[in-house]
Motif scaffolding. Structure first.
Motif, PDB file in Angstrom:
ATOM      1  N   LEU A   1      66.616 -58.315  74.871  1.00 33.87           N
ATOM      2  CA  LEU A   1      67.206 -56.980  75.448  1.00 33.87           C
ATOM      3  C   LEU A   1      66.824 -55.787  74.759  1.00 33.87           C
ATOM      4  CD1 LEU A   1      69.081 -55.463  77.613  1.00 33.87           C
ATOM      5  CD2 LEU A   1      71.004 -56.059  76.116  1.00 33.87           C
ATOM      6  N   SER A   2      66.691 -55.889  73.463  1.00 31.01           N
ATOM      7  CA  SER A   2      66.275 -54.638  72.785  1.00 31.01           C
ATOM      8  C   SER A   2      64.851 -54.344  72.978  1.00 31.01           C
ATOM      9  CB  SER A   2      66.806 -54.796  71.290  1.00 31.01           C
ATOM     10  OG  SER A   2      66.091 -55.916  70.826  1.00 31.01           O
TER      11      SER A   2
ATOM     12  N   ILE B   1      70.066 -61.685  75.595  1.00 35.22           N
ATOM     13  CA  ILE B   1      70.720 -60.823  74.236  1.00 35.22           C
ATOM     14  C   ILE B   1      70.883 -61.681  73.114  1.00 35.22           C
ATOM     15  CG2 ILE B   1      73.040 -59.989  73.821  1.00 35.22           C
ATOM     16  CD1 ILE B   1      73.745 -59.891  76.765  1.00 35.22           C
ATOM     17  N   GLU B   2      70.036 -60.944  72.037  1.00 31.15           N
ATOM     18  CA  GLU B   2      69.922 -61.553  70.501  1.00 31.15           C
ATOM     19  C   GLU B   2      71.451 -61.690  70.280  1.00 31.15           C
ATOM     20  OE1 GLU B   2      69.033 -58.462  71.800  1.00 31.15           O
ATOM     21  OE2 GLU B   2      67.206 -57.594  70.893  1.00 31.15           O
ATOM     22  N   MET B   3      71.400 -63.023  69.481  1.00 33.25           N
ATOM     23  CA  MET B   3      72.449 -63.307  68.963  1.00 33.25           C
ATOM     24  C   MET B   3      72.558 -64.403  68.034  1.00 33.25           C
ATOM     25  SD  MET B   3      74.445 -64.829  72.181  1.00 33.25           S
ATOM     26  CE  MET B   3      75.196 -66.315  71.955  1.00 33.25           C
TER      27      MET B   3
ATOM     28  N   SER C   1      78.327 -56.758  80.971  1.00 33.28           N
ATOM     29  CA  SER C   1      78.523 -55.267  80.564  1.00 33.28           C
ATOM     30  C   SER C   1      77.408 -54.917  79.579  1.00 33.28           C
ATOM     31  CB  SER C   1      79.986 -55.368  79.967  1.00 33.28           C
ATOM     32  OG  SER C   1      80.727 -55.823  81.001  1.00 33.28           O
ATOM     33  N   ILE C   2      76.987 -55.644  78.579  1.00 38.95           N
ATOM     34  CA  ILE C   2      76.149 -55.129  77.538  1.00 38.95           C
ATOM     35  C   ILE C   2      74.861 -54.687  78.128  1.00 38.95           C
ATOM     36  CG2 ILE C   2      74.749 -56.062  75.676  1.00 38.95           C
ATOM     37  CD1 ILE C   2      77.048 -57.533  74.519  1.00 38.95           C
TER      38      ILE C   2
ATOM     39  N   TYR D   1      75.260 -51.556  80.266  1.00 34.48           N
ATOM     40  CA  TYR D   1      75.298 -50.478  79.391  1.00 34.48           C
ATOM     41  C   TYR D   1      73.917 -50.022  79.032  1.00 34.48           C
ATOM     42  CZ  TYR D   1      75.902 -47.714  75.116  1.00 34.48           C
ATOM     43  OH  TYR D   1      75.812 -46.912  74.054  1.00 34.48           O
ATOM     44  N   ASN D   2      72.964 -51.101  78.570  1.00 35.09           N
ATOM     45  CA  ASN D   2      71.641 -50.722  78.194  1.00 35.09           C
ATOM     46  C   ASN D   2      70.962 -50.053  79.183  1.00 35.09           C
ATOM     47  OD1 ASN D   2      71.120 -51.537  74.891  1.00 35.09           O
ATOM     48  ND2 ASN D   2      72.700 -52.695  75.763  1.00 35.09           N
TER      49      ASN D   2
ATOM     50  N   SER E   1      79.122 -64.370  67.854  1.00 32.40           N
ATOM     51  CA  SER E   1      77.499 -64.179  68.430  1.00 32.40           C
ATOM     52  C   SER E   1      76.898 -62.945  67.626  1.00 32.40           C
ATOM     53  CB  SER E   1      77.804 -63.555  69.667  1.00 32.40           C
ATOM     54  OG  SER E   1      78.389 -64.799  70.728  1.00 32.40           O
ATOM     55  N   PHE E   2      77.570 -62.054  67.188  1.00 30.37           N
ATOM     56  CA  PHE E   2      76.973 -60.828  66.808  1.00 30.37           C
ATOM     57  C   PHE E   2      77.016 -60.767  65.162  1.00 30.37           C
ATOM     58  CE2 PHE E   2      77.681 -59.503  71.033  1.00 30.37           C
ATOM     59  CZ  PHE E   2      76.544 -59.878  71.546  1.00 30.37           C
ATOM     60  N   ASN E   3      77.575 -62.045  64.527  1.00 29.66           N
ATOM     61  CA  ASN E   3      77.361 -62.045  63.156  1.00 29.66           C
ATOM     62  C   ASN E   3      78.778 -60.962  62.469  1.00 29.66           C
ATOM     63  OD1 ASN E   3      75.366 -63.727  62.820  1.00 29.66           O
ATOM     64  ND2 ASN E   3      74.117 -62.407  63.317  1.00 29.66           N
TER      65      ASN E   3
ATOM     66  N   ILE F   1      81.460 -44.996  73.890  1.00 25.94           N
ATOM     67  CA  ILE F   1      80.365 -45.530  74.557  1.00 25.94           C
ATOM     68  C   ILE F   1      80.167 -44.795  76.045  1.00 25.94           C
ATOM     69  CG2 ILE F   1      79.800 -47.556  75.979  1.00 25.94           C
ATOM     70  CD1 ILE F   1      81.605 -49.174  74.145  1.00 25.94           C
ATOM     71  N   GLU F   2      79.184 -44.179  76.163  1.00 24.19           N
ATOM     72  CA  GLU F   2      78.843 -43.418  77.333  1.00 24.19           C
ATOM     73  C   GLU F   2      79.039 -44.053  78.744  1.00 24.19           C
ATOM     74  OE1 GLU F   2      76.896 -44.474  74.833  1.00 24.19           O
ATOM     75  OE2 GLU F   2      75.259 -43.164  74.346  1.00 24.19           O
TER      76      GLU F   2
ATOM     77  N   ILE G   1      85.276 -55.936  76.132  1.00 22.20           N
ATOM     78  CA  ILE G   1      83.912 -55.410  76.358  1.00 22.20           C
ATOM     79  C   ILE G   1      83.372 -54.148  75.453  1.00 22.20           C
ATOM     80  CG2 ILE G   1      82.778 -54.169  78.281  1.00 22.20           C
ATOM     81  CD1 ILE G   1      83.235 -56.805  79.258  1.00 22.20           C
TER      82      ILE G   1
ATOM     83  N   ILE H   1      80.173 -54.679  73.134  1.00 20.00           N
ATOM     84  CA  ILE H   1      79.215 -53.666  73.131  1.00 20.00           C
ATOM     85  C   ILE H   1      78.598 -53.159  71.690  1.00 20.00           C
ATOM     86  CG2 ILE H   1      78.350 -51.400  74.153  1.00 20.00           C
ATOM     87  CD1 ILE H   1      79.315 -52.251  76.733  1.00 20.00           C
TER      88      ILE H   1
ATOM     89  N   TYR I   1      77.363 -55.763  69.534  1.00 21.53           N
ATOM     90  CA  TYR I   1      75.907 -56.059  69.668  1.00 21.53           C
ATOM     91  C   TYR I   1      75.010 -54.874  69.071  1.00 21.53           C
ATOM     92  CZ  TYR I   1      71.489 -55.992  72.382  1.00 21.53           C
ATOM     93  OH  TYR I   1      70.269 -56.164  72.743  1.00 21.53           O
TER      94      TYR I   1
END
Lengths: 249, 249
Positions: free
Chosen positions: A191-192, A227-229, A243-244, A247-248, B127-129, B227-228, B240, B244, B247
């Motif tokens: 994603l990034s 999505i990197e995880m 949602s992630i 948002y991106n 997931s995101f450490n 979060i925009e 959510i 976000i 992540y």
């Protein structure tokens, strides 16, 4: 004003059916909502057919408007409410047929089963300007009580469409959409690593909680994301992943 | 091997209490889990005190190991299961006291009430450490059946700590953490405007679903994020929003 005091009244039985059965919602082209905030939002949008309310709630709404008002007693409220506590106000609304809006980003839900996920995804779609949500015919109903609660009142700000996704995606492709999916395979882009173009229209597919995106849709995906995880974790919750990405985008 | 056939057996009554009551979990320093996958994960980590299982499940586990095995009948399974269907295997596990790991990013949950949100946040933290999750004492229990289901088996890969957040945050600040919060006010920075430093340790506070982050914690926030999103939508679901931000960090 009509008053219903018995939980075995036929209209009350129909309301419970409307609350719980997707098939009946489609037959009747109607859905059932609960609580003052939801009823207010539906009134604003001229979607209300009938309001069912306890006498103490009468001063909360404008009973002179063009919808039917039916008084109910608290035992009836308890019968039709989907939660243990309720505000004593409910409505039956028009299930207006909604169309794809082909000017904006679109969220496609492929057999989403969990009502909490569906409602949260609708709420996030409203937050991130995905103004149309298309659910495949085997998804949970948009109008399931738990979906409605999870949207936190954002149900009415999004176009909700039930349609075959294969047909829909082909139509979107003809209208210059880029189709984004998340199929776990070796061709994923992280994603990034993707730069999204604000002028481009995107449609994001979120797959079934257990089985992911249907096989027949795989070939239609233009950008396959992951999505990197942490590698030890198998997957994210569907509503979180969706949602992630929204948002991106 | 002991066999329990009656739902009024005292051990079965205690299990139901352990399943449903946070206070009893703390008293007993134990928690209850359901399903083969969860039981397997708990066995791997040497956390199991007793396994309760139907005879047909006996070949699924190694009964020679150092935990008690108790046979149960399907009526007992139905009594202790938190869902309509069950696999006929359950366990009571050791609630090992866990400590802050001060080397990694930390998720702080301030009175999170919804078990689905709690479980999803634990799954996203894994997931995101964010390897430690600290919940304030008024949050829903980590070991609530719906929390356990929502973690999708990722419960055991994260340190779970119950602690006072004010004390914890002060300790984190002494250990060079940057504290991130999401309090709606005029001093918010948009998430996309922040560059996170991979060498820096962050702690993210997620507030109560209705009331947000407790007032007493506001002054401790180093970076206040938003979060925009679309202005018409009031807020995102807590799980959510948290996911976000995790992540992005």
């Amino acid at each position: 004003m009509e008053k219903i005091t018995s939980v075995t009244n036929n209209r009350i039985k129909d309301i419970v059916k409307l609350r719980d059965e997707k098939k009946f919602q489609i037959e009747e082209q109607a859905f059932f909502i609960e609580g003052l905030h939801m009823v207010d939002e539906a009134i604003k949008r001229n979607l209300v057919r009938s309001i069912f309310l306890e006498e103490r709630m009468l001063d909360k709404i404008d009973a002179s408007m063009n919808y039917e008002c039916v008084l109910i007693t608290d035992n009836v409220s308890n019968k039709i409410a989907s939660t243990k506590t309720n505000q004593g106000i409910f409505a039956v609304c028009e299930l207006a047929t909604q169309k794809l809006n082909l000017d904006q980003n679109i969220l496609l839900l492929d057999q989403i089963q969990d009502p909490g996920n569906m409602g949260t995804l609708i709420r996030s779609a409203a937050s991130f300007n995905f103004q149309t949500v298309v659910a495949s015919n085997h998804s949970v109903s948009f109008y399931n009580p738990k979906v409605l609660r999870s949207t936190q009142g954002n149900l009415f700000s999004v176009n909700l469409v039930n349609a075959d996704l294969l047909t829909t995606i082909n139509e979107l492709k003809e209208n210059d959409y880029i189709i984004i999916g998340t199929v776990l395979n070796t061709n994923c882009k992280s994603l990034s690593s993707i730069t999204f173009d604000k002028k481009q229209k995107y449609a994001l597919i979120i797959g079934n909680e257990a089985n992911g995106i249907s096989l027949e849709l795989h070939d239609l995906i233009d950008i396959n994301l992951n999505i990197e995880m942490n590698n030890d974790v198998k997957s994210l919750n569907a509503a979180i992943a969706g949602s992630i990405i929204m948002y991106n985008i």
